[in-house]
Design an enzyme around this catalytic site. Structure first.
Site, PDB file in Angstrom:
ATOM      1  CG  ASP A   1      -2.101   1.166   0.808  1.00  0.00           C
ATOM      2  OD1 ASP A   1      -1.920   1.743  -0.044  1.00  0.00           O
ATOM      3  OD2 ASP A   1      -3.144   1.083   1.056  1.00  0.00           O
TER       4      ASP A   1
HETATM    5  C1  BGC Z   1      -5.308   3.296   0.224  1.00  0.00           C
HETATM    6  C2  BGC Z   1      -5.274   2.404  -1.247  1.00  0.00           C
HETATM    7  C3  BGC Z   1      -4.749   3.077  -2.448  1.00  0.00           C
HETATM    8  C4  BGC Z   1      -3.809   3.580  -2.161  1.00  0.00           C
HETATM    9  C5  BGC Z   1      -3.023   4.351  -3.020  1.00  0.00           C
HETATM   10  C6  BGC Z   1      -3.875   3.959  -0.170  1.00  0.00           C
HETATM   11  O1  BGC Z   1      -3.841   4.902   0.791  1.00  0.00           O
HETATM   12  O2  BGC Z   1      -5.222   2.594   1.467  1.00  0.00           O
HETATM   13  O3  BGC Z   1      -6.372   1.634  -1.027  1.00  0.00           O
HETATM   14  O4  BGC Z   1      -5.423   2.006  -3.798  1.00  0.00           O
HETATM   15  O5  BGC Z   1      -3.676   4.614  -1.079  1.00  0.00           O
HETATM   16  O6  BGC Z   1      -3.848   5.760  -3.813  1.00  0.00           O
END
Ligand code: BGC
Length: 818
Positions: free
Chosen positions: A225
């Site tokens: 993530d």
């Molecule tokens: C989220 C993810 C997301 C990523 C990119 C993170 O803050 O938890 O689900 O895909 O950011 O935006």
């Protein structure tokens, strides 16, 4: 492995190999021009494809129903269709991989991100994820199922350790991922931010290698993530292929050195590289050398699909005959969500929708404006309403607004989310300041509230006077993914029609985990008793009152959990007052989960409409008018009180977490499994939803010829539409182990089928149960076990309405591999 991948891997230098194991920027993995390897692009996810750039603004996209709304459809065919349509959207943003679906489990009713996830039940979540991924990948776009695993709340999510025992992991939290790997062969998995039992999931070898790759034979990639990777050799060795976003923090030269020193072996490095190349080949990015260009494709077929799906997601929870709307009487349209289209939740799932249809617009379209009267009654926002209008933005290459600006930009609202390239690259995105200058002209005189919150320091001046100061005494709050402050609000007396100059000053500050700079500023005039009185007046004079209440993406958002499940602001008071003024009061609720409903006894109908995407108002009007049969069913139990929820506890470690740990004490007893165990009657049970048509089920047949040998059972049932309307329903099959030697839930959903039947039609269906449907996970023995003895199969149209049952039994136990 294909010859091409093998040959590319052989030709790559160590530096080139390492380069594709990290992002280049926020949304891409670098190309290797020397070898003709194109750039791989990813995009959020899951209710659309936002494309590159920032979380706000950006090229417009189609906004689909959010996860919990899809969960409420219980319709795998529809969700597969949506997956395929999303592939078109990803292509319109010239990306190859969608960061979706989100399948964390609704453990706590207050999780800010439940709106994005399908259900409290692993099988419902898993079947829908399989459908979504199959639709998406069938069109050549990779899925990235997330967040693996244990991200069931947003509080301190980047450091919190989810303490989950292996049985609960295997039986509940891992199941949607396992199904996505085994049944849909997902090409991507995203590790979560949190730790699992003490170790970050991005460096959790048991999770990423033993379970995912060895037990399940996963062949895709695992990415972190965003900023969720915290080490070099540990993540690579544990099984994390890709560090996101770029530029690299833990990899790059550090990984080159780790390979040279032997901390990461060549063999492991090659496994990660080959997984990445395989992904690039699958999605075609290996040969994608097009110039980057994003387009907005507002397609009629997407509009129609979104409207159909939004209507199918709506769950009719109560109806004393008021719906579908009849006759030609007048309707009072009331509430904060009536004229504001609540189409999506907040956080990384948000996007710049092509358009937003409000319930008011939907009703005007369906019924004509002459019959309708409107009053907002009260507000439900968490932050002061965003200030919109032209702003000039001066950027400074220092954090003190000193000297001459290095760049001048413009924007049309008082918010920014700066990531990656800021001010055309003229400032360091983590070290700069900015001054925005614009204006505000109030419609009404009175004491206005001026609010600002920021991941950074910020101040708002109105006509030169400092009104809101989120700089001098900045304190960490629950905004911007936990990098921001809470809102700071100041007040100012303002006159209608006069134009005030608004200046916002912003400067970056250090960040904890996510590298971002952001703020949002708003100005609002509180609605008081007079607004409720006005709503009551129009309700009293109308034949029917429809109250549109709920939350919005400020509440149902990534980055912060809900403070409670009360309707925000004075909405409960509003509903009660309207119901008292008009005996024919209907409530339409838009939230990402349950709320307490002190007024439920006094309203004649209740429709839960979630966040259904850009066609929201049309979809809601379709159901209210009866153009579409309500066929949504709850994917989450709606408890009467928050306190009844499994994660609600006096012990802070159980929820929201304490000293870095959140302990999943209830184990496998999440959702209806918990309410069953404690004999609690919820407000509305899991799987429940009314329709306008009526259905009966009967003729249960069980074919258990293979049960002893294979553990499989076929269950037949006839379903009849006994009404004069065409309609749809969901047949649900639950299994109970009658004499389990370990504690097991009273019943568990193991199969379901959504079907549409014409008026008077009867159909026979068969549901198949495999051995896993009867098994539970024996942690000590590390395998699944189907015990000897009898099992009860219950079939019905909701978890609380299971009129048909039968028993099957077996003489021997059956052990199943992981
Ligand atoms: C989220 C993810 C997301 C990523 C990119 C993170 O803050 O938890 O689900 O895909 O950011 O935006």
């Amino acid at each position: 492995m294909s010859d091409r991948i093998e040959s590319l891997a052989e030709q790559m230098t160590l530096e080139e190999k390492v380069s594709i194991l990290s992002g280049e920027d926020f949304w891409s993995v670098p190309a290797i021009p020397r070898l003709g390897i194109g750039k791989l692009r990813v995009t959020d996810g899951p209710n659309g494809a936002r494309g590159g750039g920032s979380l706000i603004g950006g090229v417009k996209s189609a906004s689909f129903p959010v996860g919990i709304a899809l969960g409420a459809t219980w319709n795998v065919d529809l969700v597969k269709e949506i997956g395929a349509a999303l592939a078109d959207e990803v292509k319109s943003k010239q990306a190859h991989m969608l960061l979706a679906p989100t399948v964390n489990i609704h453990r706590s009713v207050t999780n800010g991100r439940n709106f994005e996830c399908y259900s409290e039940d692993p099988i419902l979540s898993g079947e829908l994820a399989v459908a979504y991924i199959t639709g998406l990948q069938g069109e050549g776009i990779a899925a990235t199922i997330k967040h693996f695993v244990g991200n069931e709340s947003e509080i301190e999510r980047t450091t919190m350790s989810s303490e989950i025992d292996e049985r609960a992991l295997r039986e509940i939290y891992l199941v949607p991922f396992e199904m996505a790997v085994k049944k849909a062969e997902t090409w991507g998995v995203m590790s979560s931010y949190n730790r699992l039992n003490g170790t970050f999931t991005s460096e959790h070898e048991w999770l990423l290698t033993d379970v995912l790759r060895k037990d399940w034979n996963y062949q895709g990639i695992v990415m972190s993530d965003w900023f969720g990777s915290h080490s070099t050799a540990e993540t690579v060795n544990a099984g994390l292929d890709l560090e996101m976003p770029g530029p690299p923090r833990d990899r790059g030269q550090k990984l080159v050195d780790a390979v040279k020193s032997g901390a990461v072996s060549e063999a492991i490095l090659n496994q990660r590289v080959i997984a990445m190349l395989r992904l690039m080949q699958r999605v075609g990015s290996l040969d994608d050398h097009r110039e980057f260009k994003e387009v907005a494709n507002d397609r009629p077929e997407h509009r129609a699909l979104i409207r159909r799906a939004g209507a199918e997601a709506a769950v009719l929870l109560k109806n004393n005959g008021a719906l579908p709307l009849k006759g030609h009487g007048s309707i009072a349209v009331i509430g904060p969500n009536a004229k504001v289209a609540q189409i999506m939740g907040g956080g990384s799932a948000q996007l710049n929708a092509h358009y937003r249809i409000s319930p008011w617009q939907g009703l005007v379209e369906a019924l004509g404006e002459e019959r309708l009267r409107y009053a907002p009654g009260c507000t439900n926002h968490r932050f002061e309403p965003l200030l919109r209008g032209a702003f000039t933005v001066e950027y400074f290459a220092n954090e003190t607004l000193a000297g001459e600006p290095v760049h001048i930009g413009a924007q049309d609202e008082a918010q920014a989310f700066w990531i990656g390239n800021v001010a055309e690259g003229k400032v360091d995105p983590l070290h700069f300041s900015a001054r925005l200058t614009g204006s505000f002209t109030p419609d009404t005189s009175g004491e206005h509230r001026v609010g600002i919150y920021a991941a950074g320091f910020a101040k708002v001046f109105i006509d030169g006077q400092l009104v809101a100061d989120d700089w001098t005494n900045w304190t960490k709050g629950r905004t911007f993914f936990e990098e921001g402050s809470d809102e700071v609000v100041g007040t100012m007396q303002m006159e209608a029609g006069r134009t005030y100059e608004v200046v916002i000053e912003f400067a970056t500050k250090g960040f904890a985990t996510l590298g971002l700079a952001a703020f949002a500023a708003g100005i609002g005039l509180p609605l008081g008793n007079a607004a409720i009185a006005e709503a009551v007046r129009i309700a009293r004079n109308a034949d029917t009152a429809i109250v549109f209440v709920g939350r919005n993406g400020e509440w149902d958002t990534e980055g912060s959990d809900l403070p409670s499940i009360d309707l925000p602001g004075r909405q409960n008071e509003l509903v009660a007052a309207i119901a008292q003024a008009n005996p024919n009061t209907i409530v339409v609720l838009q939230t990402g989960g349950p709320v307490e409903m002190p007024w439920i006894g006094s309203v004649v109908a209740l429709l839960q409409a979630w966040y259904p995407g850009q066609e929201a108002g049309n979809a809601i009007a379709d159901v209210l008018t009866g153009t579409v049969e309500p066929s949504g069913r709850l994917p989450q139990t709606f408890p009467t009180r928050w306190a009844d929820n499994p994660a609600h506890s006096q012990d802070r470690e159980v929820y929201p977490g304490h000293e870095g740990k959140v302990r999943y004490e209830e184990g496998i007893f999440v959702g209806y499994r918990h309410y069953d165990k404690h004999g609690m009657t919820p407000q509305f049970p899991f799987g429940f939803g009314l329709g306008y048509a009526s259905f009966e089920i009967g003729d249960l047949t069980v074919d258990d010829a293979e049960f002893e040998a294979e553990g499989t059972v076929m269950v037949g049932v006839t379903v009849s539409n006994t009404s004069h309307r065409d309609g749809a329903t969901v047949v649900q099959l639950y299994v109970s182990d009658d004499a389990a030697s370990d504690p097991r839930p009273e019943k568990e959903l193991k199969a379901f089928r959504k079907l549409t039947l014409r008026a008077g039609e009867t159909r026979q269906i068969t549901l198949t149960l495999d051995a896993r449907a009867f098994a539970y996970y024996r942690t000590k023995a590390e395998h699944w076990l189907v015990e000897d003895g009898s099992f009860t199969l219950r079939v019905g149209l909701s978890s609380a309405d299971l009129p048909l049952s039968a028993q099957v039994s077996r003489k021997t136990t059956l052990m199943l591999p992981v």
